[in-house]
Motif scaffolding. Structure first.
Motif, PDB file in Angstrom:
ATOM      1  N   THR A  28       9.576   9.460   3.954  1.00 59.28           N
ATOM      2  CA  THR A  28       8.195   8.908   3.138  1.00 59.28           C
ATOM      3  C   THR A  28       8.305   7.588   2.973  1.00 59.28           C
ATOM      4  OG1 THR A  28       9.153  10.567   1.410  1.00 59.28           O
ATOM      5  CG2 THR A  28       8.608   8.920   0.366  1.00 59.28           C
ATOM      6  N   SER A  31       5.724   6.231   6.241  1.00 57.94           N
ATOM      7  CA  SER A  31       4.347   6.102   6.092  1.00 57.94           C
ATOM      8  C   SER A  31       3.998   6.208   4.097  1.00 57.94           C
ATOM      9  CB  SER A  31       4.613   8.251   5.423  1.00 57.94           C
ATOM     10  OG  SER A  31       5.643   8.595   7.067  1.00 57.94           O
ATOM     11  N   TYR A  32       4.328   5.829   3.423  1.00 57.49           N
ATOM     12  CA  TYR A  32       3.657   5.863   2.151  1.00 57.49           C
ATOM     13  C   TYR A  32       4.924   4.193   1.596  1.00 57.49           C
ATOM     14  CZ  TYR A  32       2.912  10.479   1.185  1.00 57.49           C
ATOM     15  OH  TYR A  32       2.604  11.967   1.648  1.00 57.49           O
ATOM     16  N   HIS A  33       3.287   3.852   0.168  1.00 49.76           N
ATOM     17  CA  HIS A  33       3.777   2.620  -0.224  1.00 49.76           C
ATOM     18  C   HIS A  33       4.255   3.315  -1.882  1.00 49.76           C
ATOM     19  CE1 HIS A  33       0.253  -0.127   1.872  1.00 49.76           C
ATOM     20  NE2 HIS A  33      -0.479   0.975   2.092  1.00 49.76           N
ATOM     21  N   ALA A  98       5.271   6.613  -4.730  1.00 47.56           N
ATOM     22  CA  ALA A  98       5.072   6.927  -3.474  1.00 47.56           C
ATOM     23  C   ALA A  98       3.330   7.296  -3.275  1.00 47.56           C
ATOM     24  CB  ALA A  98       5.546   7.659  -2.537  1.00 47.56           C
ATOM     25  N   GLY A  99       3.041   6.386  -3.044  1.00 46.34           N
ATOM     26  CA  GLY A  99       1.438   5.927  -2.318  1.00 46.34           C
ATOM     27  C   GLY A  99       0.994   5.846  -1.030  1.00 46.34           C
ATOM     28  N   THR A 100      -0.526   6.043  -1.435  1.00 51.60           N
ATOM     29  CA  THR A 100      -1.233   5.956   0.360  1.00 51.60           C
ATOM     30  C   THR A 100      -1.968   4.889  -0.177  1.00 51.60           C
ATOM     31  OG1 THR A 100      -2.835   6.958  -0.710  1.00 51.60           O
ATOM     32  CG2 THR A 100      -1.433   8.170   0.746  1.00 51.60           C
ATOM     33  N   TYR A 109      -0.482   6.492  -7.139  1.00 52.69           N
ATOM     34  CA  TYR A 109       0.696   6.739  -6.571  1.00 52.69           C
ATOM     35  C   TYR A 109       0.951   8.317  -7.106  1.00 52.69           C
ATOM     36  CZ  TYR A 109       2.051   2.325  -5.557  1.00 52.69           C
ATOM     37  OH  TYR A 109       1.210   0.712  -5.381  1.00 52.69           O
ATOM     38  N   GLN A 110       1.022   9.000  -5.645  1.00 52.83           N
ATOM     39  CA  GLN A 110       0.744  10.506  -6.038  1.00 52.83           C
ATOM     40  C   GLN A 110       1.720  11.476  -6.711  1.00 52.83           C
ATOM     41  OE1 GLN A 110      -0.439   8.507  -3.358  1.00 52.83           O
ATOM     42  NE2 GLN A 110      -2.045  10.161  -2.227  1.00 52.83           N
TER      43      GLN A 110
END
Length: 122
Positions: A28, A31-33, A98-100, A109-110
Motif C-alpha cells: 500500500t 502504491s498509494y498516497h 490511502a488514495g491515488t 482517499y479510498q
C-alpha cells in the motif's frame, strides 16, 4: 482490498510527544498516497499531512508544520506520524488514509483506518 490499522494513540500532557503508526496490507505505502487526517469533537475531518508513494514527498497542514513528521518503512509497510510539542487543540481521533492522488481533501482517499484517539491535556 486495502486494510489500514492505526495504533499509538493515548493521552499526553501539553508539550509532550506521541508516535502514531499505520500498518497497511500489501504494498500500500509504495502504491498509494498515504495521509493522516484528524477529527476533533464536533468538527469535520481535517488534513494533517501526507506522503507520496514514489518519492516520499511530504505535505503538511499549517498546524502540523514544524511539529509533526510523517515517515514510512517500506519493509514493514508502515507509515508513522511523529507528533511533538502537542497542544490541547491537537486532541482528536487520528485516521490513516490511502488514495491515488495527493490532496488535502478527504473524499479522494479510498481507504481508511478505524482511527486512534489522541488526547492532549493542558
Amino acid at each position: 482490498q486495502v486494510q489500514l490499522v492505526e495504533s499509538g494513540g493515548g493521552s499526553v500532557q501539553a508539550g509532550g510527544s506521541l508516535r502514531l503508526s499505520c500498518a497497511s496490507s500489501g504494498r500500500t505505502i509504495t502504491s498509494y498516497h498515504m495521509a493522516w487526517f484528524r477529527q476533533a469533537p464536533g468538527k469535520g475531518r481535517e488534513f494533517v499531512g501526507s506522503i507520496t508513494p514514489r518519492f516520499g514527498i511530504r505535505h503538511y497542514s499549517d498546524s502540523a508544520k514544524g511539529r509533526f513528521t510523517i515517515s514510512r518503512d517500506s519493509a514493514k509497510n508502515t507509515v508513522t506520524l511523529q507528533m511533538m510539542s502537542l497542544k490541547p487543540e491537537d486532541t482528536a481521533v487520528y485516521y490513516c488514509a490511502a488514495g491515488t492522488r495527493q490532496t488535502i481533501e478527504e473524499n479522494p482517499y479510498q481507504y481508511w483506518g478505524q482511527g486512534t484517539q489522541v488526547t492532549v491535556s493542558s
